[in-house]
Design a protein around this motif. Structure first.
Motif, short mmCIF file in Angstrom:
data_model
loop_
_atom_site.label_atom_id
_atom_site.label_comp_id
_atom_site.label_asym_id
_atom_site.label_seq_id
_atom_site.Cartn_x
_atom_site.Cartn_y
_atom_site.Cartn_z
N TYR A 93 10.87 -4.07 21.66
CA TYR A 93 9.55 -3.92 22.28
C TYR A 93 9.16 -2.44 22.38
O TYR A 93 8.04 -2.05 22.02
CB TYR A 93 9.55 -4.55 23.67
N GLN A 133 8.60 -0.74 18.88
CA GLN A 133 7.39 -1.21 18.19
C GLN A 133 6.10 -0.85 18.93
O GLN A 133 5.07 -0.61 18.32
CB GLN A 133 7.44 -2.73 18.01
N ASN A 134 6.18 -0.84 20.28
CA ASN A 134 4.95 -0.72 21.06
C ASN A 134 4.88 0.51 21.96
O ASN A 134 3.78 0.91 22.38
CB ASN A 134 4.78 -1.97 21.94
N ALA A 182 3.65 0.19 26.93
CA ALA A 182 2.56 -0.48 26.19
C ALA A 182 1.87 -1.55 27.02
O ALA A 182 0.78 -2.01 26.66
CB ALA A 182 3.13 -1.11 24.91
N ASP A 222 -1.80 -1.31 27.70
CA ASP A 222 -2.76 -1.38 26.60
C ASP A 222 -3.58 -2.67 26.57
O ASP A 222 -4.74 -2.65 26.21
CB ASP A 222 -2.05 -1.22 25.24
N MET A 240 0.08 -7.32 25.60
CA MET A 240 1.23 -6.40 25.62
C MET A 240 1.95 -6.48 26.97
O MET A 240 3.18 -6.39 27.04
CB MET A 240 0.76 -4.97 25.38
N GLU A 277 3.91 -9.71 27.07
CA GLU A 277 5.09 -9.65 26.21
C GLU A 277 6.21 -8.84 26.90
O GLU A 277 7.38 -9.22 26.84
CB GLU A 277 4.73 -9.02 24.87
N CYS A 278 5.84 -7.76 27.58
CA CYS A 278 6.85 -7.00 28.33
C CYS A 278 7.45 -7.87 29.43
O CYS A 278 8.68 -7.91 29.59
CB CYS A 278 6.23 -5.74 28.92
#
Ligand code: SF4
Length: 238
Positions: free
Chosen positions: A91, A94-95, A99, A102, A106, A109-110
């Motif tokens: 993570y 990539q981000n 992130a 943002d 995002m 996903e975190c």
């Protein structure tokens, strides 16, 4: 009997019923004020209910210090579940480390990597889990029931403090000299990860400091799934 005494009696009855009818059961503690009420009730009653926390790697030092305070007060070691290192690395590489600011995607996903996946491991093998959620905490919790059929995790979910007020929580903690997170005295009624939580101003919603850059409707971390996979059960017989 005072209102608080009655609520405590009802909550003790719910916890005892969970231990009796839904063993093995676990309590997911975020080490906040509500969670300390339940920690105190579970440990004083010596109920066979395990207590765990999700150590996301982004918690405040004050929150982590609660692990020591629980150990000192009760002689109890709260189990910790951490994210998978390779998932965090992927993570971040990539981000970017932060992130989550943002976009909602995002951010979710975190939360999935740091909270939801570890929660799945923590709940695995249990018949029920318990949270410290209250109805009055946010618009996303206004319909919160004491017992829910959590089909997403294949078990029952209990929110024994669903109808407790914030005042009830603090009256209980002070009357019983229960330790609590020092951040609560610095304007943090609701505490999550450090970069996603800030102090609130007087009069603001208690969860206004959580993911403050998002709309109120999106402010859940994915631990408490509602979209058709979670059925509210309105009454719970003790
Ligand atoms: Fe990541 Fe923030 Fe969610 Fe914590 S609360 S898991 S830092 S997005």
């Amino acid at each position: 009997m005072s209102d608080l005494h009655r609520r405590v009696e009802e909550t003790n009855a719910i916890l005892a019923r969970i231990a009796r009818d839904y063993s093995p059961a676990v309590f997911a503690s975020s080490l906040a004020a509500e969670d300390m009420v339940l920690t105190d009730l579970i440990l004083k009653a010596k109920l066979p209910i395990g207590i765990f926390s999700l150590e996301t790697g982004r918690l405040h030092a004050e929150t982590l210090d609660m692990l020591n305070r629980v150990r000192e007060t009760y002689g109890y070691e709260i189990a910790l579940f951490r994210p998978q290192p390779e998932a965090v690395e992927a993570y971040v590489s990539q981000n970017g480390l932060n992130a989550f600011y943002d976009s909602v995607e995002m951010r979710k996903e975190c939360c999935r990597v740091r909270k939801v996946e570890p929660l799945g491991r923590a709940l695995s093998g249990n018949k029920a889990w318990i949270t410290g959620q209250r109805r009055a905490q946010s618009t996303t919790r206004a319909e919160l029931a004491v017992q829910e059929d959590d089909a997403a995790h294949g078990m029952q979910k209990f929110n024994p403090l669903a109808d407790w007020s914030e005042q009830d929580v603090w009256d209980y903690l002070r009357a019983n000299k229960v330790p609590y997170n020092a951040l609560h005295e610095r304007g943090y009624p609701s505490i999550g990860c450090e970069p996603c939580t800030r102090a609130i101003q007087p009069g603001e919603d208690v969860r206004a400091g959580r993911w403050w850059w998002e709309n109120p409707e999106s402010k859940e971390c994915g631990l408490h799934v509602v979209d058709g996979k979670l059925i509210r059960i309105k009454s719970v017989a003790a």
